[in-house]
Design a protein around this motif. Structure first.
Motif, PDB file in Angstrom:
ATOM      1  N   ASN A   1       4.105   1.728 -11.133  1.00  0.00           N
ATOM      2  CA  ASN A   1       3.353   0.785 -11.761  1.00  0.00           C
ATOM      3  C   ASN A   1       3.889  -0.435 -12.358  1.00  0.00           C
ATOM      4  OD1 ASN A   1       5.912   0.588 -14.734  1.00  0.00           O
ATOM      5  ND2 ASN A   1       6.369   1.976 -12.437  1.00  0.00           N
ATOM      6  N   THR A   2       3.361  -1.516 -13.049  1.00  0.00           N
ATOM      7  CA  THR A   2       3.758  -2.379 -13.888  1.00  0.00           C
ATOM      8  C   THR A   2       3.702  -2.407 -15.326  1.00  0.00           C
ATOM      9  OG1 THR A   2       4.031  -5.329 -13.432  1.00  0.00           O
ATOM     10  CG2 THR A   2       1.481  -3.749 -13.296  1.00  0.00           C
ATOM     11  N   ILE A   3       4.492  -3.477 -15.782  1.00  0.00           N
ATOM     12  CA  ILE A   3       4.734  -3.568 -17.423  1.00  0.00           C
ATOM     13  C   ILE A   3       3.599  -4.885 -16.924  1.00  0.00           C
ATOM     14  CG2 ILE A   3       5.497  -3.932 -19.388  1.00  0.00           C
ATOM     15  CD1 ILE A   3       6.686  -1.513 -18.856  1.00  0.00           C
ATOM     16  N   THR A   4       2.522  -5.106 -18.792  1.00  0.00           N
ATOM     17  CA  THR A   4       2.599  -6.193 -18.771  1.00  0.00           C
ATOM     18  C   THR A   4       2.921  -6.616 -19.890  1.00  0.00           C
ATOM     19  OG1 THR A   4       0.329  -7.888 -19.206  1.00  0.00           O
ATOM     20  CG2 THR A   4       0.099  -5.722 -20.173  1.00  0.00           C
ATOM     21  N   HIS A   5       3.158  -7.579 -20.366  1.00  0.00           N
ATOM     22  CA  HIS A   5       4.031  -8.129 -21.344  1.00  0.00           C
ATOM     23  C   HIS A   5       2.819  -9.559 -22.623  1.00  0.00           C
ATOM     24  CE1 HIS A   5       7.403 -10.086 -24.166  1.00  0.00           C
ATOM     25  NE2 HIS A   5       6.923  -8.857 -25.010  1.00  0.00           N
ATOM     26  N   PRO A   6       2.093  -9.318 -22.848  1.00  0.00           N
ATOM     27  CA  PRO A   6       1.634 -10.667 -23.345  1.00  0.00           C
ATOM     28  C   PRO A   6       1.571 -11.088 -24.357  1.00  0.00           C
ATOM     29  CG  PRO A   6      -0.063  -8.830 -22.993  1.00  0.00           C
ATOM     30  CD  PRO A   6       1.106  -8.309 -23.417  1.00  0.00           C
TER      31      PRO A   6
ATOM     32  N   PHE B   1      11.420   0.945 -15.325  1.00  0.00           N
ATOM     33  CA  PHE B   1      11.920   2.366 -14.370  1.00  0.00           C
ATOM     34  C   PHE B   1      11.796   3.449 -14.737  1.00  0.00           C
ATOM     35  CE2 PHE B   1      13.577  -1.602 -12.863  1.00  0.00           C
ATOM     36  CZ  PHE B   1      14.037  -1.307 -11.170  1.00  0.00           C
ATOM     37  N   TYR B   2      11.793   3.306 -15.745  1.00  0.00           N
ATOM     38  CA  TYR B   2      11.520   5.049 -17.169  1.00  0.00           C
ATOM     39  C   TYR B   2      10.080   5.441 -16.461  1.00  0.00           C
ATOM     40  CZ  TYR B   2      10.766   7.525 -20.980  1.00  0.00           C
ATOM     41  OH  TYR B   2      10.360   8.519 -21.971  1.00  0.00           O
ATOM     42  N   GLN B   3       9.216   4.591 -16.333  1.00  0.00           N
ATOM     43  CA  GLN B   3       7.658   5.109 -15.841  1.00  0.00           C
ATOM     44  C   GLN B   3       7.422   5.956 -13.999  1.00  0.00           C
ATOM     45  OE1 GLN B   3       4.940   3.118 -18.965  1.00  0.00           O
ATOM     46  NE2 GLN B   3       5.561   1.935 -17.214  1.00  0.00           N
TER      47      GLN B   3
ATOM     48  N   GLN C   1       7.854 -10.829   0.353  1.00  0.00           N
ATOM     49  CA  GLN C   1       6.346  -9.770  -0.114  1.00  0.00           C
ATOM     50  C   GLN C   1       6.693  -9.061  -1.462  1.00  0.00           C
ATOM     51  OE1 GLN C   1       3.442  -8.480   0.574  1.00  0.00           O
ATOM     52  NE2 GLN C   1       3.667  -7.618   2.095  1.00  0.00           N
ATOM     53  N   TYR C   2       5.860  -8.853  -2.425  1.00  0.00           N
ATOM     54  CA  TYR C   2       5.642  -8.516  -3.102  1.00  0.00           C
ATOM     55  C   TYR C   2       4.335  -7.129  -3.389  1.00  0.00           C
ATOM     56  CZ  TYR C   2       1.292 -10.728  -2.402  1.00  0.00           C
ATOM     57  OH  TYR C   2      -0.141 -11.640  -1.865  1.00  0.00           O
ATOM     58  N   SER C   3       5.450  -6.315  -4.504  1.00  0.00           N
ATOM     59  CA  SER C   3       4.247  -5.159  -4.295  1.00  0.00           C
ATOM     60  C   SER C   3       4.472  -4.290  -6.114  1.00  0.00           C
ATOM     61  CB  SER C   3       4.734  -3.930  -3.680  1.00  0.00           C
ATOM     62  OG  SER C   3       6.405  -3.430  -3.836  1.00  0.00           O
ATOM     63  N   LEU C   4       3.919  -3.332  -6.580  1.00  0.00           N
ATOM     64  CA  LEU C   4       4.444  -2.878  -7.452  1.00  0.00           C
ATOM     65  C   LEU C   4       5.920  -2.246  -7.882  1.00  0.00           C
ATOM     66  CD1 LEU C   4       1.117  -0.320  -7.929  1.00  0.00           C
ATOM     67  CD2 LEU C   4       1.443  -2.573  -9.202  1.00  0.00           C
ATOM     68  N   VAL C   5       5.694  -1.989  -8.707  1.00  0.00           N
ATOM     69  CA  VAL C   5       7.530  -1.365  -9.128  1.00  0.00           C
ATOM     70  C   VAL C   5       7.414  -0.114  -7.610  1.00  0.00           C
ATOM     71  CG1 VAL C   5       9.083  -0.719 -10.405  1.00  0.00           C
ATOM     72  CG2 VAL C   5       8.212  -2.490 -10.690  1.00  0.00           C
ATOM     73  N   PRO C   6       7.933   0.244  -7.307  1.00  0.00           N
ATOM     74  CA  PRO C   6       7.763   1.912  -6.705  1.00  0.00           C
ATOM     75  C   PRO C   6       7.734   2.908  -7.466  1.00  0.00           C
ATOM     76  CG  PRO C   6       8.790   0.110  -4.956  1.00  0.00           C
ATOM     77  CD  PRO C   6       9.224   0.040  -6.668  1.00  0.00           C
ATOM     78  N   ALA C   7       8.007   4.242  -7.412  1.00  0.00           N
ATOM     79  CA  ALA C   7       7.496   5.000  -7.627  1.00  0.00           C
ATOM     80  C   ALA C   7       9.186   5.634  -7.525  1.00  0.00           C
ATOM     81  CB  ALA C   7       7.196   6.675  -7.427  1.00  0.00           C
ATOM     82  N   GLY C   8      10.117   6.806  -8.304  1.00  0.00           N
ATOM     83  CA  GLY C   8      11.595   6.996  -8.121  1.00  0.00           C
ATOM     84  C   GLY C   8      11.033   8.682  -7.771  1.00  0.00           C
ATOM     85  N   ASN C   9      10.061   9.213  -7.970  1.00  0.00           N
ATOM     86  CA  ASN C   9      10.283  10.777  -7.345  1.00  0.00           C
ATOM     87  C   ASN C   9       8.554  11.098  -7.684  1.00  0.00           C
ATOM     88  OD1 ASN C   9       9.698  11.238 -10.033  1.00  0.00           O
ATOM     89  ND2 ASN C   9      12.113  11.851 -10.265  1.00  0.00           N
ATOM     90  N   ASP C  10       8.551  12.361  -6.785  1.00  0.00           N
ATOM     91  CA  ASP C  10       7.057  12.794  -6.986  1.00  0.00           C
ATOM     92  C   ASP C  10       6.321  12.833  -8.520  1.00  0.00           C
ATOM     93  OD1 ASP C  10       8.571  15.148  -8.012  1.00  0.00           O
ATOM     94  OD2 ASP C  10       7.768  16.045  -6.229  1.00  0.00           O
TER      95      ASP C  10
ATOM     96  N   GLY D   1       0.727  -1.429  -0.216  1.00  0.00           N
ATOM     97  CA  GLY D   1      -0.295   0.133   0.174  1.00  0.00           C
ATOM     98  C   GLY D   1       0.618   1.366  -0.016  1.00  0.00           C
ATOM     99  N   LYS D   2       2.588   1.482   0.676  1.00  0.00           N
ATOM    100  CA  LYS D   2       2.573   2.651   0.747  1.00  0.00           C
ATOM    101  C   LYS D   2       3.500   2.771  -0.309  1.00  0.00           C
ATOM    102  CE  LYS D   2       5.639   3.184   4.478  1.00  0.00           C
ATOM    103  NZ  LYS D   2       6.642   3.214   5.735  1.00  0.00           N
ATOM    104  N   VAL D   3       3.405   1.238  -1.059  1.00  0.00           N
ATOM    105  CA  VAL D   3       4.462   1.365  -2.387  1.00  0.00           C
ATOM    106  C   VAL D   3       3.446   2.410  -3.138  1.00  0.00           C
ATOM    107  CG1 VAL D   3       5.050   0.428  -4.505  1.00  0.00           C
ATOM    108  CG2 VAL D   3       6.395  -0.465  -2.295  1.00  0.00           C
ATOM    109  N   GLU D   4       2.370   1.725  -3.416  1.00  0.00           N
ATOM    110  CA  GLU D   4       1.375   2.532  -4.872  1.00  0.00           C
ATOM    111  C   GLU D   4       0.698   4.084  -4.229  1.00  0.00           C
ATOM    112  OE1 GLU D   4      -3.784   1.271  -5.508  1.00  0.00           O
ATOM    113  OE2 GLU D   4      -2.103  -0.315  -4.563  1.00  0.00           O
TER     114      GLU D   4
END
Length: 451
Positions: free
Chosen positions: A325-330, A224-226, A311-320, A180-183
Motif C-alpha cells: 500500500n501507500t498513503i497519499t497526504h494531500p 505499516f498498520y495497513q 529502486q522503488y516500490s509500494l510499502v510491502p505487505a507484512g503478512n497474508d 511487482g513482487k511487492v505488489e
C-alpha cells in the motif's frame, strides 16, 4: 487514478456580486498566506498565489481598474511550529486568509470555527476546478461540505539501494522485478528485513543502517498498520477503527527489526539532516519516504542519479492479512474566517487560479509531488518528467488517505506512543497495544470501533 462522478457546486449570485465589488472597490488589498511543510523545493505553495494575484491585477487593468494585491506569504518548514502559529493567530483573531496545511486539519479546524467552507466561494463545475481528481476533492471534504482545494498530491514509497541489492546477489533483472513482487505480496516486510541484514553482514552498509525508516512521527507509519491488515476507518459508519491484530503485527515488526539489528532501539528522534545524508549518500540499505524526497535529495543532498541509485516500490505487505500500500497526504488550500467576506472571496479566486494545471505543474515537478487533476497530467512539463509519470501510474492508484475525522489526532498520538514504547523496549508489544486500546477507549468511547 480512480475517477468518481464529478462534484457539482453552484456559486451563489451574492458571491459573484461580492467578487465584483472587491475588484471594483479595492485598490490595495493584502492577502496573507501561511504554508506548512514549505522549503526551497516547495516554494510554489505560496508563489502560485502570487502568480494568481499578478494575473488578477492584469485582468483588472484591462477593465480599467487600479487594483494592487499584496500577497503576504509566510512559510514554515516544520509542522508543529506552523500549527501552533495558526492556532495562536486564530485565538487572537489574526488568522491568515489562506492556510496551506495537511487535509487532516480540516476536521478539527472546521469544528473550531477557524475555516470557511470553500464550496461557498468557488464553482467546482467550472474551469479549472472541474478537472480536479474527485477523490482528492473527497479528501478535502468533511461532514458533507468541501472545505479546501487540493494543493498537491503525493505517494509514499519504499526505496532500495540498487548497489547494495547487487552486493547481496540481486541481478538487474531481479531488481527490476522487485516492485511487482511487492505488489503481489511475494516480497514482504520480513523479506526486506532479511535483505537488510544481509547488507549489513556483507558490510556494504554500517550496522543499524540496513533499514532506515522515517526518523519521527508521521503519516507514513499508518502504512505499516495497513501492511498487517489494519483499517483506519469503517466504510459504512465512518468511525475510526483500531484493529488489535494489525497493530500487534505492526509493533512486532519494528521490535523484530530492532532484534535483528537492522535498526537501533534508539533510532527514533534522529535528525532529518542525518537521515537525508545517509539515504542520498547511498549509506542506507532500504528506507521509505515520499515521492517529494527525490527532489530534496537532488537539490540539497547531492544525489546525481536517482534512477541509477534507487529502486522503488509500494510499502510491502507484512503478512497474508495485509497488503502492499501507500498513503497519499494531500496538502490543501483552506480559507480562514479571518478578514472580511470580500477578502475571502478574493482569496478563493486566487486559490482557483493557482489550481490551473500549468501553474500547479510547476510545483509538482519542482517538488516531486503529483498532479491534482486530469488536465495537469497532460501538461508537457509534467508528462515529460519521468518520476512524476512513474509515481502517478505505479504508486498513486494504490493510495488511500488518513481520515479527516476530528478525533483521529487522539488515535494517532496513542498509536505513535505505543510504537515508541515497543520499539525502545520500554514496553512489550502486547502491553503497548493494550495501552493504546485503553487510551482511545477512554478518550473516544463508541466513536472508535475496536476489533
Amino acid at each position: 487514478m480512480t475517477v468518481l462522478p464529478r462534484l457539482k457546486s453552484v456559486v451563489l449570485a451574492s458571491m459573484l456580486l461580492a467578487s465584483t465589488a472587491v475588484l471594483a472597490e479595492a485598490r490595495d488589498v493584502t492577502i496573507s498566506v501561511w504554508a506548512g511543510g514549505t522549503g526551497p523545493t516547495n516554494n510554489y505553495r505560496i508563489e502560485a498565489i502570487k502568480m494568481a494575484a499578478d494575473l488578477v491585477e492584469r485582468e483588472a487593468a484591462i477593465r480599467g481598474e487600479d487594483l494592487k494585491i499584496t500577497v503576504d506569504g509566510q512559510a514554515w518548514n516544520g509542522w508543529d511550529d506552523f500549527k501552533q502559529a495558526v492556532t495562536l493567530a486564530a485565538e487572537s483573531k489574526k488568522a491568515p486568509n489562506i492556510i496551506v496545511t495537511g487535509h487532516e486539519d480540516i476536521g478539527p479546524w472546521s469544528q473550531s470555527g477557524l475555516l470557511r467552507p470553500i464550496q461557498d466561494y468557488v464553482d467546482f463545475g467550472a474551469w479549472p476546478l472541474n478537472q480536479l481528481y474527485p477523490n482528492l476533492i473527497a479528501v478535502s471534504s468533511y461532514d458533507g461540505r468541501i472545505w479546501g482545494i487540493p494543493q498537491d498530491a503525493e505517494a509514499r514509497a519504499f526505496y532500495f539501494s540498487r548497489s547494495h541489492l547487487k552486493a547481496i546477489g540481486y541481478s538487474e533483472t531481479d531488481i527490476d522485478a522487485l516492485p511487482g513482487k511487492v505488489e503481489r505480496g511475494e516480497y514482504t516486510l520480513y523479506s526486506m528485513l532479511d535483505d537488510a541484514k544481509k547488507m549489513q553482514d556483507a558490510k556494504v552498509v554500517e550496522p543499524g543502517k540496513g533499514f532506515m525508516p522515517r526518523p519521527n512521527n508521521g503519516t507514513d507509519y499508518w502504512q505499516f498498520y495497513q501492511s498487517f491488515g489494519g483499517e483506519l476507518a469503517d466504510a459504512e459508519s465512518g468511525k475510526l477503527v483500531l484493529d488489535r491484530t494489525a497493530l500487534t503485527g505492526m509493533y512486532q515488526f519494528f521490535a523484530d527489526a530492532v532484534a535483528k539489528g537492522v535498526v537501533p532501539a534508539t533510532y527514533l528522534g534522529m535528525t532529518w539532516d542525518t537521515w537525508h545524508q545517509a539515504v542520498a549518500g547511498d549509506k542506507a540499505g532500504i528506507t521509505h519516504g515520499g515521492t517529494w524526497h527525490k527532489a530534496e535529495w537532488e537539490a540539497k543532498w547531492g544525489m546525481k542519479d536517482f534512477f541509477g541509485q534507487m529502486q522503488y516500490s509500494l510499502v510491502p505487505a507484512g503478512n497474508d492479512k495485509g497488503r502492499a500500500n501507500t498513503i497519499t497526504h494531500p496538502l490543501v488550500y483552506l480559507l480562514s474566517t479571518g478578514g472580511t467576506d470580500e477578502d475571502a472571496t478574493l482569496a478563493a479566486e486566487l486559490i482557483t487560479i493557482a489550481s490551473e494545471p500549468h501553474i500547479n505543474a510547476l510545483h509538482a515537478v519542482k517538488s516531486g509531488h503529483l498532479a491534482i487533476g486530469s488536465a495537469e497530467a497532460g501538461i508537457p512539463l509534467y508528462a515529460n518528467d519521468r518520476w512524476t509519470t512513474i509515481a502517478t501510474e505505479s504508486l498513486l492508484p494504490h493510495a488511500n488517505a488518513i481520515p479527516n475525522n476530528s478525533d483521529f489526532g487522539v488515535y494517532w498520538k496513542a498509536m505513535y506512543k505505543g510504537l515508541e514504547a515497543s520499539w525502545t523496549k520500554t514496553s512489550s508489544v502486547a502491553d503497548a497495544v493494550k495501552a493504546v486500546e485503553a487510551e482511545v477507549r477512554a478518550a473516544l468511547g463508541d466513536k472508535i470501533i475496536i476489533r
